[in-house]
Design a protein around this motif. Sequence first.
Motif, PDB file in Angstrom:
ATOM      1  N   GLY A 198       0.934  -1.395  -0.210  1.00  7.28           N
ATOM      2  CA  GLY A 198       0.352  -0.131   0.165  1.00  7.28           C
ATOM      3  C   GLY A 198       0.652   1.305   0.096  1.00  7.28           C
ATOM      4  O   GLY A 198       0.335   2.063  -0.653  1.00  7.28           O
ATOM      5  N   ASP A 199       2.052   1.375   0.623  1.00  3.49           N
ATOM      6  CA  ASP A 199       3.296   2.002   0.307  1.00  3.49           C
ATOM      7  C   ASP A 199       4.689   1.429   1.091  1.00  3.49           C
ATOM      8  O   ASP A 199       4.422   1.162   1.896  1.00  3.49           O
ATOM      9  CB  ASP A 199       2.416   3.233   1.975  1.00  3.49           C
ATOM     10  N   PRO A 200       5.519   2.293  -0.057  1.00  2.00           N
ATOM     11  CA  PRO A 200       6.763   1.047   0.387  1.00  2.00           C
ATOM     12  C   PRO A 200       7.241   1.579   1.776  1.00  2.00           C
ATOM     13  O   PRO A 200       7.684   0.777   2.116  1.00  2.00           O
ATOM     14  CB  PRO A 200       7.302   1.872  -0.448  1.00  2.00           C
ATOM     15  N   ARG A 201       6.853   2.929   2.384  1.00  2.00           N
ATOM     16  CA  ARG A 201       7.435   3.257   3.368  1.00  2.00           C
ATOM     17  C   ARG A 201       6.746   1.472   4.535  1.00  2.00           C
ATOM     18  O   ARG A 201       7.478   1.504   6.244  1.00  2.00           O
ATOM     19  CB  ARG A 201       6.387   4.428   4.157  1.00  2.00           C
ATOM     20  N   ARG A 202       5.724   1.539   4.555  1.00  2.00           N
ATOM     21  CA  ARG A 202       5.119   0.466   5.430  1.00  2.00           C
ATOM     22  C   ARG A 202       6.116  -0.820   5.643  1.00  2.00           C
ATOM     23  O   ARG A 202       6.670  -1.876   6.118  1.00  2.00           O
ATOM     24  CB  ARG A 202       3.694  -0.261   4.638  1.00  2.00           C
ATOM     25  N   ALA A 203       6.579  -1.083   4.167  1.00  2.00           N
ATOM     26  CA  ALA A 203       7.716  -2.166   4.145  1.00  2.00           C
ATOM     27  C   ALA A 203       9.193  -1.661   4.988  1.00  2.00           C
ATOM     28  O   ALA A 203       9.894  -2.869   5.449  1.00  2.00           O
ATOM     29  CB  ALA A 203       8.745  -2.113   2.736  1.00  2.00           C
ATOM     30  N   LEU A 204       9.563  -0.437   5.422  1.00  2.00           N
ATOM     31  CA  LEU A 204      10.271  -0.559   5.811  1.00  2.00           C
ATOM     32  C   LEU A 204       9.950  -1.045   7.637  1.00  2.00           C
ATOM     33  O   LEU A 204      10.847  -1.994   8.336  1.00  2.00           O
ATOM     34  CB  LEU A 204      10.837   1.285   6.885  1.00  2.00           C
ATOM     35  N   ASP A 205       8.875  -0.429   8.375  1.00  2.00           N
ATOM     36  CA  ASP A 205       8.579  -1.246   9.432  1.00  2.00           C
ATOM     37  C   ASP A 205       7.969  -2.226   9.499  1.00  2.00           C
ATOM     38  O   ASP A 205       8.339  -3.222  10.848  1.00  2.00           O
ATOM     39  CB  ASP A 205       7.061  -0.841   9.641  1.00  2.00           C
ATOM     40  N   GLU A 206       8.343  -2.922   8.326  1.00  2.00           N
ATOM     41  CA  GLU A 206       7.930  -4.214   8.133  1.00  2.00           C
ATOM     42  C   GLU A 206       9.580  -5.086   9.015  1.00  2.00           C
ATOM     43  O   GLU A 206       9.359  -6.218   8.810  1.00  2.00           O
ATOM     44  CB  GLU A 206       7.413  -5.286   7.056  1.00  2.00           C
ATOM     45  N   GLY A 207       9.824  -4.491   7.700  1.00  2.00           N
ATOM     46  CA  GLY A 207      11.496  -5.583   8.046  1.00  2.00           C
ATOM     47  C   GLY A 207      12.420  -5.020   9.656  1.00  2.00           C
ATOM     48  O   GLY A 207      12.655  -5.890   9.818  1.00  2.00           O
ATOM     49  N   ILE A 208      12.113  -3.695  10.268  1.00  2.00           N
ATOM     50  CA  ILE A 208      12.608  -3.713  11.548  1.00  2.00           C
ATOM     51  C   ILE A 208      11.748  -4.602  12.085  1.00  2.00           C
ATOM     52  O   ILE A 208      12.572  -5.397  13.301  1.00  2.00           O
ATOM     53  CB  ILE A 208      12.905  -2.107  12.002  1.00  2.00           C
ATOM     54  N   ARG A 209      10.675  -4.900  12.335  1.00  2.00           N
ATOM     55  CA  ARG A 209       9.569  -6.064  13.145  1.00  2.00           C
ATOM     56  C   ARG A 209       9.894  -7.126  12.942  1.00  2.00           C
ATOM     57  O   ARG A 209      10.640  -7.688  13.537  1.00  2.00           O
ATOM     58  CB  ARG A 209       8.521  -5.782  12.828  1.00  2.00           C
ATOM     59  N   LEU A 210      10.001  -7.429  11.128  1.00  2.00           N
ATOM     60  CA  LEU A 210      10.299  -9.167  11.180  1.00  2.00           C
ATOM     61  C   LEU A 210      11.688  -9.552  11.547  1.00  2.00           C
ATOM     62  O   LEU A 210      12.289 -10.686  11.790  1.00  2.00           O
ATOM     63  CB  LEU A 210      10.089  -9.616   9.743  1.00  2.00           C
ATOM     64  N   ALA A 211      12.690  -8.990  11.041  1.00  2.00           N
ATOM     65  CA  ALA A 211      14.281  -9.255  11.182  1.00  2.00           C
ATOM     66  C   ALA A 211      14.047  -9.212  13.321  1.00  2.00           C
ATOM     67  O   ALA A 211      15.060  -9.612  12.836  1.00  2.00           O
ATOM     68  CB  ALA A 211      14.979  -7.892  10.954  1.00  2.00           C
ATOM     69  N   GLY A 212      13.850  -7.647  13.465  1.00  2.00           N
ATOM     70  CA  GLY A 212      14.543  -7.677  14.777  1.00  2.00           C
ATOM     71  C   GLY A 212      13.481  -8.638  15.272  1.00  2.00           C
ATOM     72  O   GLY A 212      14.574  -9.630  16.626  1.00  2.00           O
ATOM     73  N   ARG A 213      12.457  -9.630  14.637  1.00  2.00           N
ATOM     74  CA  ARG A 213      12.698 -11.398  15.637  1.00  2.00           C
ATOM     75  C   ARG A 213      13.676 -12.170  15.746  1.00  2.00           C
ATOM     76  O   ARG A 213      13.414 -12.924  16.578  1.00  2.00           O
ATOM     77  CB  ARG A 213      11.493 -11.541  15.181  1.00  2.00           C
ATOM     78  N   HIS A 214      14.803 -12.091  14.985  1.00  2.00           N
ATOM     79  CA  HIS A 214      15.418 -12.612  14.133  1.00  2.00           C
ATOM     80  C   HIS A 214      16.698 -12.595  15.374  1.00  2.00           C
ATOM     81  O   HIS A 214      17.799 -12.660  15.169  1.00  2.00           O
ATOM     82  CB  HIS A 214      15.369 -13.405  13.300  1.00  2.00           C
ATOM     83  N   GLY A 215      17.210 -10.616  15.724  1.00  2.00           N
ATOM     84  CA  GLY A 215      17.597 -10.353  16.272  1.00  2.00           C
ATOM     85  C   GLY A 215      18.741 -10.082  15.242  1.00  2.00           C
ATOM     86  O   GLY A 215      19.976  -9.261  15.408  1.00  2.00           O
TER      87      GLY A 215
END
Length: 257
Positions: A198-215
């Motif tokens: 919906g907006d590529p800026r959301r991809a950054l939020d997802e990246g921070i969240r999903l990668a963060g889950r794996h440290g």
Amino acid sequence: MIGPDIAGIAEKLGAAADSATAIPQLAAETGLDVDAAYAVQTALVQRRLDRGERLVGLKMGLTSKAKMAQVGVDEVIWGRLTDVMRVPDGGSVDVSDFIHPRVEPEVAFLLDRLPEPGEPVGAFTDAVRAVAPAIELIDSRYANFTFSLPDVIADNTSAAAFVIGPWSPVPDGLDNLGVLLEIDGRVAQVGSTAAILGDPRRALDEGIRLAGRHGVRLREGWVFLAGAATAAVPLRPGAHVRAVVEKLGTVSLKAAA
Ligand code: OOG
Ligand code: MG
């Protein structure tokens, strides 16, 4: 119970990439789930770091419906980028270094200082210094470019090479910019940045969240690929590829004949 052989699977995937030879899928047979698949990805990328490559960024995958439909996997995934994967804008690659390379148009972010774990993510313009049009070259190490969710995660989300166009300051809106992928001057794919979550800026939020889950924490100075806006297109020898993102400009790649 003995879990999947993380190091052994990473070695198989690494050897497949090094020799540009496809291998059969392995997640089902080895009982690889998503968490174990990210552990394989970490070992696979470590294999590159051990031979002197440097981590330079993170890429998102399957952030658009077009991509999800093309590969039949419907979860957002992330992978790692190293310096050796970067091709200069206008540069060329040799198709024979890859198994069945495809190209796709993307938007790249140059990361600024990101929040510490636990801190709220601030304004996008605080986290991102600049944006650019980009081309990602993906190359699944699996036969027929066919994989399950854990298979593609283990394979570092098909990451193979990427090209970044000129950086621009972050524009006011990024959510509805026209995107074109041209091969030899002909339009091969048309889309919009709206296709990226919906907006590529959301991809950054997802990246921070999903990668963060794996440290994994994103770093200042890293490149971030938000994911393709359209389906990917096979890269043939001799092809001239150009991606155009409205307001951001163009980026190009050649495949040696
Ligand atoms: C998986 C990687 C997807 C994207 O931009 O959606 C990806 C694949 O399609 O092989 O990089
Ligand atoms: Mg991509």
